[in-house]
Design a protein around this motif. Sequence first.
Motif, mmCIF file in Angstrom:
data_model
loop_
_atom_site.group_PDB
_atom_site.id
_atom_site.type_symbol
_atom_site.label_atom_id
_atom_site.label_comp_id
_atom_site.label_asym_id
_atom_site.label_seq_id
_atom_site.Cartn_x
_atom_site.Cartn_y
_atom_site.Cartn_z
ATOM 1 N N THR A 30 0.840 -1.196 0.000
ATOM 2 C CA THR A 30 0.000 0.000 0.000
ATOM 3 C C THR A 30 0.875 1.246 0.000
ATOM 4 O OG1 THR A 30 -0.098 -0.006 2.405
ATOM 5 C CG2 THR A 30 -1.908 -1.094 1.239
ATOM 6 N N GLY A 31 0.242 2.368 -0.261
ATOM 7 C CA GLY A 31 0.913 3.656 -0.195
ATOM 8 C C GLY A 31 0.189 4.552 0.790
ATOM 9 N N CYS A 32 -0.770 5.290 0.269
ATOM 10 C CA CYS A 32 -1.454 6.303 1.084
ATOM 11 C C CYS A 32 -2.407 5.696 2.102
ATOM 12 C CB CYS A 32 -2.222 7.253 0.179
ATOM 13 S SG CYS A 32 -3.635 6.471 -0.647
ATOM 14 N N THR A 33 -2.928 4.506 1.825
ATOM 15 C CA THR A 33 -3.972 3.822 2.608
ATOM 16 C C THR A 33 -5.259 4.631 2.713
ATOM 17 O OG1 THR A 33 -3.334 4.598 4.838
ATOM 18 C CG2 THR A 33 -2.222 2.621 3.998
ATOM 19 N N ARG A 34 -5.477 5.540 1.781
ATOM 20 C CA ARG A 34 -6.688 6.379 1.832
ATOM 21 C C ARG A 34 -7.446 6.386 0.506
ATOM 22 N NH1 ARG A 34 -4.143 11.315 2.316
ATOM 23 N NH2 ARG A 34 -6.151 12.248 1.971
ATOM 24 N N GLY A 35 -7.108 5.456 -0.382
ATOM 25 C CA GLY A 35 -7.834 5.409 -1.643
ATOM 26 C C GLY A 35 -7.423 6.466 -2.643
ATOM 27 N N MET A 36 -6.263 7.078 -2.449
ATOM 28 C CA MET A 36 -5.864 8.194 -3.309
ATOM 29 C C MET A 36 -4.762 7.838 -4.307
ATOM 30 S SD MET A 36 -7.755 10.665 -2.112
ATOM 31 C CE MET A 36 -7.009 12.218 -2.579
ATOM 32 N N CYS A 37 -3.822 6.963 -3.930
ATOM 33 C CA CYS A 37 -2.624 6.780 -4.759
ATOM 34 C C CYS A 37 -2.755 5.660 -5.798
ATOM 35 C CB CYS A 37 -1.398 6.534 -3.882
ATOM 36 S SG CYS A 37 -1.395 4.923 -3.061
ATOM 37 N N GLY A 38 -3.634 4.708 -5.562
ATOM 38 C CA GLY A 38 -3.840 3.636 -6.531
ATOM 39 C C GLY A 38 -2.765 2.564 -6.524
ATOM 40 N N THR A 39 -2.061 2.414 -5.417
ATOM 41 C CA THR A 39 -0.992 1.412 -5.325
ATOM 42 C C THR A 39 -1.528 -0.019 -5.233
ATOM 43 O OG1 THR A 39 0.416 2.996 -4.203
ATOM 44 C CG2 THR A 39 1.011 0.692 -3.925
ATOM 45 N N LEU A 64 -9.710 -0.987 -4.568
ATOM 46 C CA LEU A 64 -8.460 -0.651 -3.890
ATOM 47 C C LEU A 64 -8.485 -1.300 -2.517
ATOM 48 C CD1 LEU A 64 -8.252 3.070 -4.988
ATOM 49 C CD2 LEU A 64 -7.017 1.111 -5.944
HETATM 50 S S1 FES Z 1 -2.801 2.647 -0.636
HETATM 51 FE FE1 FES Z 1 -3.200 4.417 -1.777
HETATM 52 S S2 FES Z 1 -5.022 3.887 -2.798
HETATM 53 FE FE2 FES Z 1 -4.740 2.212 -1.470
#
Ligand code: FES
Length: 98
Positions: free
Chosen positions: A37-46, A80
């Motif tokens: 994961t990256g942002c864990t907020r649904g923003m980065c698309g990782t 996501l």
């Molecule tokens: S971790 Fe960034 S969208 Fe899921």
Amino acid sequence: MSDLVEVSFLPDEKVVWVQPGTTLVAAGDAAGLEIVTGCTRGMCGTDPVRVCDGSDRLAPPGDDEKGTLERMGLPPEYRLACSATVRQGPIVIELGSF
Ligand code: FES
């Protein structure tokens, strides 16, 4: 146990039972699988994952997740993992398909 949600992960065929409201990342963690994961907020698309079965048994995406999925141009079966939460089972998720 009856209110727990069954979540299966492909291709490893790992199965876990988690509380409703658990994210797919947390369910994966419970299964011993790491979903990066990256942002864990649904923003980065990782962290897109493919929902093979049970998409209607996940909570619908919020505005942030929906916007990111649209921006990425993913097919509708993708969610996501940081943002998608389970409501009831069974749910089947495929990792590594994106
Ligand atoms: S971790 Fe960034 S969208 Fe899921």
